[in-house]
Design a protein around this motif. Sequence first.
Motif, PDB file in Angstrom:
ATOM      1  N   UNK A   7      59.297 -17.539  41.317  1.00  0.00           N
ATOM      2  CA  UNK A   7      58.418 -16.378  41.377  1.00  0.00           C
ATOM      3  C   UNK A   7      57.009 -16.763  40.949  1.00  0.00           C
ATOM      4  N   UNK A   8      56.003 -16.101  41.517  1.00  0.00           N
ATOM      5  CA  UNK A   8      54.627 -16.401  41.104  1.00  0.00           C
ATOM      6  C   UNK A   8      54.359 -15.932  39.672  1.00  0.00           C
ATOM      7  N   UNK A   9      53.333 -16.487  39.093  1.00  0.00           N
ATOM      8  CA  UNK A   9      52.942 -16.126  37.734  1.00  0.00           C
ATOM      9  C   UNK A   9      52.552 -14.642  37.702  1.00  0.00           C
ATOM     10  N   UNK A  10      53.008 -13.892  36.706  1.00  0.00           N
ATOM     11  CA  UNK A  10      52.663 -12.467  36.658  1.00  0.00           C
ATOM     12  C   UNK A  10      51.166 -12.258  36.419  1.00  0.00           C
ATOM     13  N   UNK A  11      50.653 -11.188  36.972  1.00  0.00           N
ATOM     14  CA  UNK A  11      49.228 -10.885  36.825  1.00  0.00           C
ATOM     15  C   UNK A  11      48.932 -10.316  35.452  1.00  0.00           C
ATOM     16  N   UNK A  12      47.701 -10.467  35.045  1.00  0.00           N
ATOM     17  CA  UNK A  12      47.242  -9.929  33.776  1.00  0.00           C
ATOM     18  C   UNK A  12      47.024  -8.416  33.956  1.00  0.00           C
ATOM     19  N   UNK A  13      47.787  -7.574  33.258  1.00  0.00           N
ATOM     20  CA  UNK A  13      47.621  -6.130  33.452  1.00  0.00           C
ATOM     21  C   UNK A  13      46.271  -5.609  32.971  1.00  0.00           C
ATOM     22  N   UNK A  14      45.666  -6.281  32.002  1.00  0.00           N
ATOM     23  CA  UNK A  14      44.361  -5.839  31.515  1.00  0.00           C
ATOM     24  C   UNK A  14      43.259  -6.105  32.539  1.00  0.00           C
ATOM     25  N   UNK A  15      43.399  -7.178  33.297  1.00  0.00           N
ATOM     26  CA  UNK A  15      42.398  -7.483  34.313  1.00  0.00           C
ATOM     27  C   UNK A  15      42.414  -6.434  35.423  1.00  0.00           C
ATOM     28  N   UNK A  16      43.608  -5.964  35.772  1.00  0.00           N
ATOM     29  CA  UNK A  16      43.715  -4.930  36.808  1.00  0.00           C
ATOM     30  C   UNK A  16      43.035  -3.651  36.338  1.00  0.00           C
ATOM     31  N   UNK A  17      43.265  -3.267  35.079  1.00  0.00           N
ATOM     32  CA  UNK A  17      42.638  -2.060  34.549  1.00  0.00           C
ATOM     33  C   UNK A  17      41.123  -2.191  34.512  1.00  0.00           C
ATOM     34  N   UNK A  18      40.638  -3.367  34.113  1.00  0.00           N
ATOM     35  CA  UNK A  18      39.192  -3.576  34.037  1.00  0.00           C
ATOM     36  C   UNK A  18      38.560  -3.491  35.417  1.00  0.00           C
ATOM     37  N   UNK A  19      39.232  -4.027  36.412  1.00  0.00           N
ATOM     38  CA  UNK A  19      38.681  -3.972  37.765  1.00  0.00           C
ATOM     39  C   UNK A  19      38.681  -2.547  38.301  1.00  0.00           C
ATOM     40  N   UNK A  20      39.688  -1.777  37.967  1.00  0.00           N
ATOM     41  CA  UNK A  20      39.764  -0.405  38.452  1.00  0.00           C
ATOM     42  C   UNK A  20      38.664   0.472  37.875  1.00  0.00           C
ATOM     43  N   UNK A  21      38.255   0.220  36.646  1.00  0.00           N
ATOM     44  CA  UNK A  21      37.218   1.073  36.062  1.00  0.00           C
ATOM     45  C   UNK A  21      35.830   0.459  36.185  1.00  0.00           C
ATOM     46  N   UNK A  22      35.685  -0.512  37.075  1.00  0.00           N
ATOM     47  CA  UNK A  22      34.386  -1.111  37.386  1.00  0.00           C
ATOM     48  C   UNK A  22      33.722  -1.692  36.146  1.00  0.00           C
ATOM     49  N   UNK A  23      34.458  -2.500  35.401  1.00  0.00           N
ATOM     50  CA  UNK A  23      33.924  -3.103  34.186  1.00  0.00           C
ATOM     51  C   UNK A  23      32.798  -4.066  34.538  1.00  0.00           C
ATOM     52  N   UNK A  24      31.842  -4.183  33.631  1.00  0.00           N
ATOM     53  CA  UNK A  24      30.735  -5.094  33.871  1.00  0.00           C
ATOM     54  C   UNK A  24      29.690  -4.982  32.788  1.00  0.00           C
ATOM     55  N   UNK A  25      28.565  -5.571  33.038  1.00  0.00           N
ATOM     56  CA  UNK A  25      27.490  -5.571  32.061  1.00  0.00           C
ATOM     57  C   UNK A  25      26.885  -4.179  31.938  1.00  0.00           C
ATOM     58  N   UNK A  26      26.461  -3.843  30.751  1.00  0.00           N
ATOM     59  CA  UNK A  26      25.869  -2.536  30.476  1.00  0.00           C
ATOM     60  C   UNK A  26      24.350  -2.692  30.449  1.00  0.00           C
ATOM     61  N   UNK A  27      23.742  -2.859  31.588  1.00  0.00           N
ATOM     62  CA  UNK A  27      22.319  -3.144  31.606  1.00  0.00           C
ATOM     63  C   UNK A  27      21.439  -2.023  32.092  1.00  0.00           C
ATOM     64  N   UNK A  28      21.996  -0.976  32.630  1.00  0.00           N
ATOM     65  CA  UNK A  28      21.161   0.034  33.274  1.00  0.00           C
ATOM     66  C   UNK A  28      20.423   0.926  32.279  1.00  0.00           C
TER      67      UNK A  28
END
Length: 57
Positions: A7-28
Amino acid sequence: MKIRIKLPKPRNPLAVLAKQRQAGAHGSYRVERTERRKAKQSLHKVLSGRAKDVDGD
């Protein structure tokens, strides 16, 4: 003898959550910080001799 499928390596569940909420730099909303940084960079250019004049207010 049984055939086993690796079986493939399981995905990081925290990375999926971060991508869903559009995580990124707070520059605006940090306008003051970017202005200070631009002023500091332009001063450094003038002092090092790479620029002739400063674009200041």
